[in-house]
Design a protein around this motif. Structure first.
Motif, PDB file in Angstrom:
ATOM      1  N   ASN A 135     -48.378  -9.592  83.004  1.00 17.56           N
ATOM      2  CA  ASN A 135     -48.511  -9.907  81.585  1.00 17.56           C
ATOM      3  C   ASN A 135     -49.991 -10.152  81.285  1.00 17.56           C
ATOM      4  O   ASN A 135     -50.560 -11.148  81.718  1.00 17.56           O
ATOM      5  N   PRO A 136     -50.619  -9.224  80.567  1.00 14.71           N
ATOM      6  CA  PRO A 136     -52.074  -9.325  80.345  1.00 14.71           C
ATOM      7  C   PRO A 136     -52.461 -10.299  79.226  1.00 14.71           C
ATOM      8  O   PRO A 136     -53.641 -10.526  78.981  1.00 14.71           O
ATOM      9  N   HIS A 137     -51.463 -10.880  78.568  1.00 18.64           N
ATOM     10  CA  HIS A 137     -51.701 -11.809  77.451  1.00 18.64           C
ATOM     11  C   HIS A 137     -52.567 -11.206  76.361  1.00 18.64           C
ATOM     12  O   HIS A 137     -53.527 -11.843  75.905  1.00 18.64           O
ATOM     13  N   ILE A 138     -52.259  -9.996  75.991  1.00 19.60           N
ATOM     14  CA  ILE A 138     -52.933  -9.506  74.789  1.00 19.60           C
ATOM     15  C   ILE A 138     -51.883  -9.368  73.708  1.00 19.60           C
ATOM     16  O   ILE A 138     -50.729  -9.049  73.971  1.00 19.60           O
ATOM     17  N   VAL A 148     -44.541  -8.168  73.423  1.00 13.13           N
ATOM     18  CA  VAL A 148     -44.035  -8.855  74.611  1.00 13.13           C
ATOM     19  C   VAL A 148     -45.115  -9.213  75.626  1.00 13.13           C
ATOM     20  O   VAL A 148     -44.821  -9.731  76.689  1.00 13.13           O
ATOM     21  N   GLY A 149     -46.374  -8.918  75.282  1.00 15.17           N
ATOM     22  CA  GLY A 149     -47.435  -9.187  76.252  1.00 15.17           C
ATOM     23  C   GLY A 149     -48.223 -10.454  75.974  1.00 15.17           C
ATOM     24  O   GLY A 149     -49.179 -10.771  76.669  1.00 15.17           O
ATOM     25  N   HIS A 150     -47.827 -11.213  74.967  1.00 15.22           N
ATOM     26  CA  HIS A 150     -48.632 -12.372  74.574  1.00 15.22           C
ATOM     27  C   HIS A 150     -48.333 -13.587  75.447  1.00 15.22           C
ATOM     28  O   HIS A 150     -47.469 -13.556  76.320  1.00 15.22           O
ATOM     29  N   ILE A 151     -49.041 -14.661  75.189  1.00 15.26           N
ATOM     30  CA  ILE A 151     -49.012 -15.813  76.094  1.00 15.26           C
ATOM     31  C   ILE A 151     -47.634 -16.477  76.155  1.00 15.26           C
ATOM     32  O   ILE A 151     -47.228 -16.982  77.190  1.00 15.26           O
ATOM     33  N   HIS A 182     -46.495  -3.812  79.925  1.00 16.32           N
ATOM     34  CA  HIS A 182     -45.903  -3.262  78.697  1.00 16.32           C
ATOM     35  C   HIS A 182     -46.105  -4.347  77.657  1.00 16.32           C
ATOM     36  O   HIS A 182     -45.497  -5.400  77.729  1.00 16.32           O
ATOM     37  N   THR A 183     -47.003  -4.087  76.725  1.00 18.80           N
ATOM     38  CA  THR A 183     -47.428  -5.175  75.851  1.00 18.80           C
ATOM     39  C   THR A 183     -46.606  -5.273  74.582  1.00 18.80           C
ATOM     40  O   THR A 183     -46.731  -6.235  73.848  1.00 18.80           O
ATOM     41  N   GLY A 184     -45.780  -4.270  74.315  1.00 21.66           N
ATOM     42  CA  GLY A 184     -44.943  -4.389  73.134  1.00 21.66           C
ATOM     43  C   GLY A 184     -44.925  -3.125  72.321  1.00 21.66           C
ATOM     44  O   GLY A 184     -45.645  -2.184  72.608  1.00 21.66           O
TER      45      GLY A 184
END
Ligand SMILES: *Cc1c(COP(=O)(O)O)cnc(C)c1O
Length: 406
Positions: A135-138, A148-151, A182-184
């Motif tokens: 999860n890259p938190h972007i 789905v990649g946020h904090i 997969h950030t969303g």
């Protein structure tokens, strides 16, 4: 696929019915495949978007693999003829036994939390490789429900925990063969995507056995005129350059993977409904149709905009309507829409209904789920029968003591 085809479908198979254009699916697949500056990419179609066996087979013919998020999807993929090696299994919050089942089948395993990773290492050691979901938190995507990649997201293992991932994989001898993010959904600009990619490259340097990097998906399509859409050729070109650079630094050519769902099938689909009631109220004119949030939940669930067209009366006088469903909820499919005049019995086509349309349909209000039809050039074929009342009650068990004597 033209409105003539759609009207033919409505006459032949009735409504509500989902209709998919095979050529549009092929076109989107090829466009994505060719966006990466001649770099070969592996596309695993995210089958949760639309999982009819015929759609899966059509994409298999194009060369696609599958991204499955449940063991049931894995089985559907096998049933459609996919090799286990062409299937990526990306579960979230499943029981470990389900992951073991997937290992036995032989699909690629993507692990998204540290506890499971440790259990995986304990059971399999270095005998089965796995991919790790980072999860890259972007913050990417148009809606917090699909970003789905946020904090705060439940998905993936934090990029800040790479050290812990390493500890586990080294101590159990786990061979990490891929990193995934997969950030969303609904990513529009190349920059956000590249920022995520850079974070993944950095993490990748800690894992010497990688065979692929998987950048997930989230490529957006236009839902209404003037919408921002994913600049797919730009994203593709930029990713290809950065990926080549990464591979030369890493010292080996890796495979580049993606898992597109919406981008491949959304625009291919139209959802046909029939106008049942035209209702003038003090503030608006409602068109009540023979469907609702039970068949297409995206407008209510994601506040999604789906363009609606009256295909029965294309030259009618434009008028302002709210298009609503027949469910006992405020299921507005389209608010304040200008449609050519709608009469009772007219067929409305709801656009962009290929992704997360049928696959999210349910039986609320004890309504039956719609039929699905595939249009391929001039061929029009039913690919799922409309449900029947028997389907609805098939699993219901009647208790003897509650059966009323008559
Ligand atoms: C849903 C999902 C996708 C597909 O997302 P789209 O926005 O439909 O392209 C890809 N990868 C994973 C892990 C997913 O859960």
């Amino acid at each position: 696929m033209t409105n003539k085809h759609l009207l033919e479908v409505s006459e032949k198979f009735g409504t509500p019915t989902y209709v998919y254009d095979a050529n549009k699916i092929r076109l989107q697949y090829k466009r994505l495949e060719n966006a990466f500056d001649k770099l070969p990419v592996k596309l695993h179609y995210a089958m949760k978007a639309l999982s009819n066996i015929n759609i899966l087979r059509l994409l298999k013919k194009e060369g696609a693999g599958l991204d499955a998020v449940s063991i049931e999807e894995v089985y559907l993929g096998l049933r459609a003829g996919f090799e286990p090696s062409a299937i990526m299994y990306t579960p979230n919050c499943v029981d470990f036994s389900e992951i073991q089942e997937a290992v036995e089948i032989g699909v690629h395993i993507n692990i998204d939390n540290l506890t499971i990773l440790e259990e995986f290492g304990h059971v399999y050691g270095n005998s089965v490789p796995c991919c790790v979901r980072i999860n890259p938190h972007i913050m990417a995507g148009g809606n917090s429900n699909i970003s789905v990649g946020h904090i705060d997201s439940k998905f993936g293992i934090s990029i800040h925990q790479v050290r812990h991932i390493k500890r586990i994989t080294e101590n159990y001898g786990i061979r990490v063969n891929g990193l995934h993010m997969h950030t969303g959904s609904d990513i529009v600009d190349a920059e956000v995507f590249l920022r995520g990619a850079d974070l993944l490259y950095e993490a990748a340097n800690s894992f010497p056995d990688l065979e692929f990097l998987d950048f997930g998906s989230g490529f957006k399509v236009a839902y209404k005129e003037g919408d921002y859409v994913a600049e797919i050729e730009k994203i593709g070109f930029d990713i290809a350059q950065s990926f080549r650079k990464f591979c030369s630094e890493y010292g080996r050519e890796l495979e580049l993977w993606f898992e597109p769902g919406k981008y491949i099938v959304s625009e291919s689909g139209q959802f046909l409904v029939k106008s049942n009631v035209i209702k003038q109220t003090t503030s608006t004119v409602f068109v009540g149709v023979n469907s609702g949030q039970n068949h297409l939940i995206r407008p209510m669930f994601y506040n999604a905009y789906h363009y609606i067209e009256n295909i029965s009366n294309p030259d009618g006088t434009p008028r302002l309507y709210s298009v609503v469903g027949y469910i006992c909820e405020s299921d507005t499919l389209g608010y304040d829409r200008i449609l050519s005049e709608v009469n009772v019995g007219d067929i409305l086509a709801i656009k962009n209904a290929g992704a997360y349309g049928f696959s999210m349909a349910n039986n609320y209000n004890s309504r039956l789920r719609p039929a699905e039809v595939l249009v391929d050039g001039e061929s029009i074929q039913l690919i799922r029968k409309r449900e029947t009342l028997e389907d609805l009650i098939a699993n219901e068990v009647e208790i003897e003591s509650l059966i009323l004597a008559d």
